[in-house]
Enzyme design. Structure first.
Site, PDB file in Angstrom:
ATOM      1  N   CYS A 127       0.859  -1.188   0.000  1.00 30.04           N
ATOM      2  CA  CYS A 127       0.000   0.000   0.000  1.00 30.04           C
ATOM      3  C   CYS A 127       0.898   1.242   0.000  1.00 30.04           C
ATOM      4  O   CYS A 127       1.692   1.435   0.925  1.00 30.04           O
ATOM      5  CB  CYS A 127      -0.913  -0.016   1.229  1.00 30.04           C
ATOM      6  N   CYS A 175       0.407   3.457   3.105  1.00 35.60           N
ATOM      7  CA  CYS A 175       1.055   2.880   4.294  1.00 35.60           C
ATOM      8  C   CYS A 175       2.565   3.106   4.215  1.00 35.60           C
ATOM      9  O   CYS A 175       3.216   3.367   5.232  1.00 35.60           O
ATOM     10  CB  CYS A 175       0.719   1.398   4.436  1.00 35.60           C
ATOM     11  N   ASP A 205      -0.718  15.961  -2.799  1.00 34.45           N
ATOM     12  CA  ASP A 205      -0.907  14.996  -3.889  1.00 34.45           C
ATOM     13  C   ASP A 205       0.238  15.169  -4.892  1.00 34.45           C
ATOM     14  O   ASP A 205       0.617  16.284  -5.249  1.00 34.45           O
ATOM     15  CB  ASP A 205      -2.267  15.231  -4.566  1.00 34.45           C
ATOM     16  N   HIS A 216      -4.466   1.404   8.291  1.00 31.07           N
ATOM     17  CA  HIS A 216      -4.987   1.053   6.967  1.00 31.07           C
ATOM     18  C   HIS A 216      -6.475   0.704   7.019  1.00 31.07           C
ATOM     19  O   HIS A 216      -6.884  -0.232   7.701  1.00 31.07           O
ATOM     20  CB  HIS A 216      -4.206  -0.119   6.361  1.00 31.07           C
ATOM     21  N   ASN A 260     -13.027   9.027  -3.175  1.00 37.00           N
ATOM     22  CA  ASN A 260     -13.451   8.122  -4.227  1.00 37.00           C
ATOM     23  C   ASN A 260     -13.507   6.713  -3.658  1.00 37.00           C
ATOM     24  O   ASN A 260     -12.643   6.333  -2.858  1.00 37.00           O
ATOM     25  CB  ASN A 260     -12.467   8.174  -5.404  1.00 37.00           C
ATOM     26  N   GLY A 305     -13.646   5.548  -9.077  1.00 37.89           N
ATOM     27  CA  GLY A 305     -12.346   6.017  -9.556  1.00 37.89           C
ATOM     28  C   GLY A 305     -11.254   6.009  -8.501  1.00 37.89           C
ATOM     29  O   GLY A 305     -10.300   6.786  -8.574  1.00 37.89           O
ATOM     30  N   HIS A 351      -8.697   7.822   1.764  1.00 42.08           N
ATOM     31  CA  HIS A 351      -8.115   9.168   1.726  1.00 42.08           C
ATOM     32  C   HIS A 351      -9.153  10.174   1.292  1.00 42.08           C
ATOM     33  O   HIS A 351     -10.043   9.861   0.506  1.00 42.08           O
ATOM     34  CB  HIS A 351      -6.885   9.220   0.803  1.00 42.08           C
ATOM     35  N   HIS A 404      -9.456  13.902  -0.430  1.00 41.66           N
ATOM     36  CA  HIS A 404      -8.780  14.960  -1.172  1.00 41.66           C
ATOM     37  C   HIS A 404      -9.287  16.305  -0.655  1.00 41.66           C
ATOM     38  O   HIS A 404     -10.510  16.499  -0.549  1.00 41.66           O
ATOM     39  CB  HIS A 404      -9.129  14.890  -2.661  1.00 41.66           C
TER      40      HIS A 404
HETATM   41  P1  AMP Z   1      -7.794   8.313  -5.851  1.00 40.64           P
HETATM   42  O1  AMP Z   1      -7.828   8.314  -7.352  1.00 40.64           O
HETATM   43  O2  AMP Z   1      -8.975   8.976  -5.224  1.00 40.64           O
HETATM   44  O3  AMP Z   1      -7.515   6.934  -5.296  1.00 40.64           O
HETATM   45  O4  AMP Z   1      -6.585   9.258  -5.462  1.00 40.64           O
HETATM   46  C1  AMP Z   1      -5.295   8.794  -5.311  1.00 40.64           C
HETATM   47  C2  AMP Z   1      -4.409  10.011  -5.368  1.00 40.64           C
HETATM   48  O5  AMP Z   1      -3.150   9.655  -4.854  1.00 40.64           O
HETATM   49  C3  AMP Z   1      -4.185  10.582  -6.771  1.00 40.64           C
HETATM   50  O6  AMP Z   1      -4.642  11.925  -6.823  1.00 40.64           O
HETATM   51  C4  AMP Z   1      -2.665  10.464  -6.945  1.00 40.64           C
HETATM   52  O7  AMP Z   1      -2.125  11.568  -7.641  1.00 40.64           O
HETATM   53  C5  AMP Z   1      -2.182  10.414  -5.509  1.00 40.64           C
HETATM   54  N1  AMP Z   1      -0.913   9.742  -5.299  1.00 40.64           N
HETATM   55  C6  AMP Z   1      -0.525   8.525  -5.754  1.00 40.64           C
HETATM   56  N2  AMP Z   1       0.705   8.227  -5.316  1.00 40.64           N
HETATM   57  C7  AMP Z   1       1.098   9.266  -4.538  1.00 40.64           C
HETATM   58  C8  AMP Z   1       2.278   9.562  -3.802  1.00 40.64           C
HETATM   59  N3  AMP Z   1       3.314   8.707  -3.758  1.00 40.64           N
HETATM   60  N4  AMP Z   1       2.347  10.741  -3.132  1.00 40.64           N
HETATM   61  C9  AMP Z   1       1.316  11.600  -3.163  1.00 40.64           C
HETATM   62  N5  AMP Z   1       0.174  11.384  -3.843  1.00 40.64           N
HETATM   63  C10 AMP Z   1       0.071  10.236  -4.531  1.00 40.64           C
HETATM   64 ZN    ZN Z   2      -2.531   1.480   3.524  1.00 45.96          ZN
END
Ligand code: AMP
Ligand code: ZN
Length: 112
Positions: free
Chosen positions: A3, A6, A29, A45, A85, A91, A98, A100
């Site tokens: 993950c 994590c 992000d 988690h 999401n 999506g 998480h 946003h």
């Molecule tokens: P979701 O599509 O709602 O699952 O959002 C996942 C978000 O995580 C996306 O906006 C990605 O740009 C962001 N993301 C993925 N990997 C990382 C990372 N290593 N550091 C910061 N953000 C990330």
């Molecule tokens: Zn996790």
């Protein structure tokens, strides 16, 4: 468990942290879709909103107590959006709960 979030919580994966307390971590992000785009996650988690229950909902309270503090620190006094999401149709690309925080500009009204 593999993950990304994590990994960020453990410090194995780098991130730009903006807020942290006992239960919650927030970081920028990596692919921002607004001038301010922050992800707020529980340090434990939980795979998505769909897995919230009476045993873990205090994490969600902690996240929503953190959000106004983060927004104030980021100067989002004119408003912002909070999105989560869930699953394939929602999506969700990272399977760690998480929220946003998006702001810093007037966001489009339509979500879909
Ligand atoms: P979701 O599509 O709602 O699952 O959002 C996942 C978000 O995580 C996306 O906006 C990605 O740009 C962001 N993301 C993925 N990997 C990382 C990372 N290593 N550091 C910061 N953000 C990330
Ligand atoms: Zn996790």
């Amino acid at each position: 468990m593999d993950c990304i979030f994590c990994g960020i919580i453990d410090g194995q994966i780098p991130s730009e942290k903006v807020y942290e307390d006992d239960l919650v971590l927030a970081f920028r992000d990596i692919n921002p879709e607004a001038p301010v785009h922050i992800l707020v996650v529980p340090k434990t988690h939980v795979s998505s909103c769909d897995m919230i229950n009476g045993d873990n909902s205090s994490l969600v309270s902690a996240i929503f107590e953190a959000i106004p503090k983060i927004a104030a620190k980021e100067g989002l006094s004119n408003g912002y959006r909070v999105i989560t999401n869930v699953g394939e149709d929602g999506g969700q690309s990272v399977k760690h709960l998480h929220f946003h925080i998006l702001g810093g500009k007037k966001l489009p009204v339509h979500l879909c």
